[in-house]
Design an enzyme around this catalytic site. Sequence first.
Site, PDB file in Angstrom:
ATOM      1  N   ASN A   1       0.844  -1.224   0.079  1.00 17.31           N
ATOM      2  CA  ASN A   1      -0.212  -0.015   0.066  1.00 17.31           C
ATOM      3  C   ASN A   1       0.824   1.196   0.125  1.00 17.31           C
ATOM      4  O   ASN A   1       1.479   1.384   1.059  1.00 17.31           O
ATOM      5  CB  ASN A   1      -1.113   0.082   1.199  1.00 17.31           C
ATOM      6  CG  ASN A   1      -1.725   1.133   1.439  1.00 17.31           C
ATOM      7  OD1 ASN A   1      -1.917   2.196   0.536  1.00 17.31           O
ATOM      8  ND2 ASN A   1      -2.309   1.398   2.684  1.00 17.31           N
TER       9      ASN A   1
ATOM     10  N   LYS B   1       0.020   4.251  -0.326  1.00 18.71           N
ATOM     11  CA  LYS B   1      -0.539   5.320   0.386  1.00 18.71           C
ATOM     12  C   LYS B   1      -0.370   6.694  -0.672  1.00 18.71           C
ATOM     13  O   LYS B   1      -0.328   6.647  -1.832  1.00 18.71           O
ATOM     14  CB  LYS B   1      -0.098   5.632   1.530  1.00 18.71           C
ATOM     15  CG  LYS B   1      -0.040   4.683   2.552  1.00 18.71           C
ATOM     16  CD  LYS B   1      -0.312   4.859   3.916  1.00 18.71           C
ATOM     17  CE  LYS B   1       0.198   3.560   4.959  1.00 18.71           C
ATOM     18  NZ  LYS B   1      -0.251   3.672   6.236  1.00 18.71           N
TER      19      LYS B   1
ATOM     20  N   HIS C   1      -9.289   0.554   4.750  1.00 19.61           N
ATOM     21  CA  HIS C   1      -8.519   0.874   5.553  1.00 19.61           C
ATOM     22  C   HIS C   1      -8.492   1.825   6.754  1.00 19.61           C
ATOM     23  O   HIS C   1      -9.351   2.727   6.876  1.00 19.61           O
ATOM     24  CB  HIS C   1      -7.097   1.524   4.796  1.00 19.61           C
ATOM     25  CG  HIS C   1      -5.719   1.609   5.409  1.00 19.61           C
ATOM     26  ND1 HIS C   1      -5.525   2.407   6.158  1.00 19.61           N
ATOM     27  CD2 HIS C   1      -4.872   0.781   5.064  1.00 19.61           C
ATOM     28  CE1 HIS C   1      -3.981   2.405   6.540  1.00 19.61           C
ATOM     29  NE2 HIS C   1      -3.640   1.224   5.841  1.00 19.61           N
TER      30      HIS C   1
ATOM     31  N   GLU D   1      -6.874   4.441   7.745  1.00 24.16           N
ATOM     32  CA  GLU D   1      -7.043   5.942   7.567  1.00 24.16           C
ATOM     33  C   GLU D   1      -8.144   6.217   6.954  1.00 24.16           C
ATOM     34  O   GLU D   1      -8.410   7.588   7.015  1.00 24.16           O
ATOM     35  CB  GLU D   1      -5.598   5.788   6.709  1.00 24.16           C
ATOM     36  CG  GLU D   1      -4.105   5.750   7.455  1.00 24.16           C
ATOM     37  CD  GLU D   1      -3.003   5.465   6.809  1.00 24.16           C
ATOM     38  OE1 GLU D   1      -3.145   5.437   5.336  1.00 24.16           O
ATOM     39  OE2 GLU D   1      -2.129   4.940   7.538  1.00 24.16           O
TER      40      GLU D   1
ATOM     41  N   GLU E   1      -5.255  -5.325  10.848  1.00 24.61           N
ATOM     42  CA  GLU E   1      -4.203  -4.002  10.794  1.00 24.61           C
ATOM     43  C   GLU E   1      -4.460  -3.315  12.158  1.00 24.61           C
ATOM     44  O   GLU E   1      -5.337  -2.361  12.376  1.00 24.61           O
ATOM     45  CB  GLU E   1      -4.424  -3.120   9.639  1.00 24.61           C
ATOM     46  CG  GLU E   1      -4.068  -3.675   8.209  1.00 24.61           C
ATOM     47  CD  GLU E   1      -3.571  -2.914   7.307  1.00 24.61           C
ATOM     48  OE1 GLU E   1      -2.167  -2.907   6.980  1.00 24.61           O
ATOM     49  OE2 GLU E   1      -4.122  -1.733   7.037  1.00 24.61           O
TER      50      GLU E   1
ATOM     51  N   GLY F   1       2.439   2.306  10.684  1.00 25.25           N
ATOM     52  CA  GLY F   1       3.370   3.476  10.628  1.00 25.25           C
ATOM     53  C   GLY F   1       3.910   3.838  11.829  1.00 25.25           C
ATOM     54  O   GLY F   1       4.665   4.992  11.741  1.00 25.25           O
TER      55      GLY F   1
ATOM     56  N   SER G   1       3.709  -2.044  10.598  1.00 29.47           N
ATOM     57  CA  SER G   1       5.047  -1.866  10.509  1.00 29.47           C
ATOM     58  C   SER G   1       5.729  -3.502  10.212  1.00 29.47           C
ATOM     59  O   SER G   1       6.907  -3.711  10.826  1.00 29.47           O
ATOM     60  CB  SER G   1       5.605  -1.581  11.990  1.00 29.47           C
ATOM     61  OG  SER G   1       4.935  -0.352  12.363  1.00 29.47           O
TER      62      SER G   1
END
Length: 254
Positions: free
Chosen positions: A10, A12, A96, A98, A168, A174, A214
């Site tokens: 991904n 992003k 996701h 985010e 996730e 991140g 990560s």
Amino acid sequence: MGRRKFIAGNWKMNTSRESAVQLARQLAAHLGRVEDVDIALCPPACYLLAVHEEIAGTRLALGAQNMHHEKSGAFTGEVSPVMLCDCHCTHVIIGHSERRQFFGEDDELVNRKIIAALSHNLNPIVCVGESLDQRESGKTMEVVGTQLRHALVGVRPEQLRDVTIAYEPIWAIGTGRVASPEQAEQVHAHLRSVLTSMYGADLSMVIRIQYGGSVKGDNAAGILAQPNVDGALVGGASLKAEEFIAIVLAGVPA
Ligand code: PEP
């Protein structure tokens, strides 16, 4: 059990046209013939076609990071499933954290998008995961189980094979703070038990559950060795060719 590992990158909102092409070219050269692992690259929407040109004819698949659930219409700024297919996507990341956190996507919208993706023959990678607060208050299983059940409302058993689940944990995305292989396995086993309760044991055993948060070249092997971890959804490390290659190679069966 015979589930092939599936590693997706991904990217992003990163890369330029030039760096996206460069990265795709490197990955195609090193991973384009890898047979024992499925691989997808998910660049920003505006670079889908450029990346497609680099990976066409290889074993690398193309995925989008998001989509709208309608085919077309007055939805300024959105990209439809038809458009993604037109750009050669076979996969799309849905829900996701985010998107949930910064763009207000809730379980109902995530479900609509999954139904729409499947109806256009796009394979959704469906993200679920708990926040740090939820983990620390012992709610992880409840949270991810609820997200998964809502996500799959109306998904027929014959469609489920096209779905990948990505666990996730938000606290690991991140942050450099990766879930331990045991923590990942615990949640993956729970997610599989939820799938079993919804679709039965036979079908639940063929569905792939990726871990994301990560993942890097040096921690991938331990995570991917877990019996219910069937791959990885990789953010930051997917932007570095050598890291992503190392992660994919960690997924090749011995
Ligand atoms: C992600 O965004 O899906 C992700 C797992 O990010 P990272 O690998 O950077 O934690």
